[in-house]
Design a protein around this motif. Structure first.
Motif, short mmCIF file in Angstrom:
data_model
loop_
_atom_site.label_atom_id
_atom_site.label_comp_id
_atom_site.label_asym_id
_atom_site.label_seq_id
_atom_site.Cartn_x
_atom_site.Cartn_y
_atom_site.Cartn_z
N SER A 113 0.82 -1.21 0.00
CA SER A 113 0.00 0.00 0.00
C SER A 113 0.85 1.26 0.00
N VAL A 114 2.07 1.15 0.49
CA VAL A 114 2.98 2.29 0.55
C VAL A 114 3.74 2.47 -0.76
N HIS A 117 2.38 3.39 -5.52
CA HIS A 117 2.15 4.62 -6.27
C HIS A 117 3.24 4.93 -7.28
N LEU A 178 0.26 9.51 2.50
CA LEU A 178 -0.64 8.52 1.92
C LEU A 178 -2.04 8.74 2.49
N SER A 255 -5.11 2.40 -0.25
CA SER A 255 -4.57 3.73 -0.49
C SER A 255 -5.28 4.39 -1.68
N GLU A 257 -3.88 5.84 -4.13
CA GLU A 257 -3.17 5.44 -5.35
C GLU A 257 -3.60 4.06 -5.82
N GLN A 279 -3.94 10.82 7.68
CA GLN A 279 -3.02 10.44 6.63
C GLN A 279 -1.84 9.67 7.23
#
Length: 306
Positions: A113-114, A117, A178, A255, A257, A279
């Motif tokens: 999830s991090v 993007h 995020l 997320s 993204e 966030q």
């Protein structure tokens, strides 16, 4: 301990100075000891000394002097034909190895999830800017050590994490913010797009498991705010999470993204929470010693480029 057998031919080569064969081929091509000495930047006597060693080894004069020139013997003609192709193949192999060994593997650990993007964008930049790295990406799952251990044990070169690190040997840079996004499938019976905290309590939730401590804390805080039991379904597989969201009436956080990338592929729609969502700060962490490498500084500049 089992080992591979060493070839007898390889053992014979280990006792022979292969540079002598290069000298022989150069003498054969130039017909001049002086010219070979200039090519190799050594003295003519050292070339003559190498030639004497070759003559003793092969028991053949190899070259006969005729006035100011030298001519190869029949044995030297045959030897050159045998050596030329072999040495050219060896040269090509060494050249290929030289080109490839600088394409280093950069190991990146991160919760999906991090990292979702911009890793693909980073790969395109690496190619377009000729940065000699190839990327090995490993998702940070529950059985993965923490960032400090990964970096100090040289298992990772870069770790993306929502948990900041304070360590004398590590650099920790704020990379981006995020935004969590609440999603469900497009055909979910929940018709309205806005969801209150009370409504969320009555819905089945799915959750993405991760080893990142800060992400875990944020999830625990949300559960405490909702005063509800843990999610009905948890998985460390993003693919399984998206599949469950797309095929059931569950809701879950991914997320922003990730939603933009998988909205259409999994038939998802965005929900608007009527309560505040925090966030996540995403940090890029690496060993400070890596900054000594020009290639890493180039990569760092590329991945930090806004």
């Amino acid at each position: 301990m089992k080992t591979n057998m060493v070839s007898d031919k390889v053992l014979k080569l280990s006792s022979f100075n292969l540079n002598l064969l290069t000298t022989f081929c150069l003498i054969y091509s130039t017909r001049s000891i002086t010219e070979v000495s200039e090519i190799l930047d050594v003295t003519p006597p050292s070339i003559s000394h190498s030639l004497r060693k070759l003559r003793l080894h092969f028991e053949d004069p190899l070259f006969i002097r005729h006035g100011n020139t030298i001519s190869p013997t029949v044995f030297a003609d045959d030897l050159y034909l045998q050596l030329k192709q072999t040495l050219e193949i060896m040269s090509d192999s060494i050249d290929t190895s030289h080109k490839n060994r600088h394409r280093e593997t950069l190991v990146i650990y991160s919760p999906f999830s991090v990292a979702v993007h911009d890793l693909s964008v980073t790969l395109l930049k690496i190619k377009s800017e000729n940065i000699n790295y190839k990327i090995k990406y490993i998702e940070t799952n529950l059985d993965i050590p923490d960032a400090v251990e990964l970096l100090n044990l040289r298992k990772a070169d870069i770790v993306f994490s929502a948990t900041p690190i304070t360590n004398a040997s590590l650099s920790c840079i704020l990379h981006h913010q995020l935004t969590p996004t609440l999603v469900c499938r497009k055909d979910n019976p929940l018709l309205q797009s806005e969801v209150s905290i009370e409504q969320l309590k009555g819905l089945d939730m799915v959750s993405h498991l991760t080893a990142d401590e800060m992400i875990h804390q944020k999830k625990q805080t949300l559960q405490a705010t909702m005063r509800r039991t843990p999610p009905a379904f948890e998985t460390n597989s993003l693919l399984m999470l998206l599949t469950v969201l797309s095929e059931t009436d569950s809701v879950g956080f991914i997320s922003h993204e990730a939603f933009n990338r998988y909205e259409h592929a999994f038939g998802l729609r965005k929900l608007t929470p009527l309560f505040p969502l925090q966030q996540l700060s995403v940090y890029l962490i690496y060993r400070k010693e890596m900054e000594q490498k020009t290639s890493f500084r180039q990569f760092l500049a590329t991945i930090l480029e806004k």
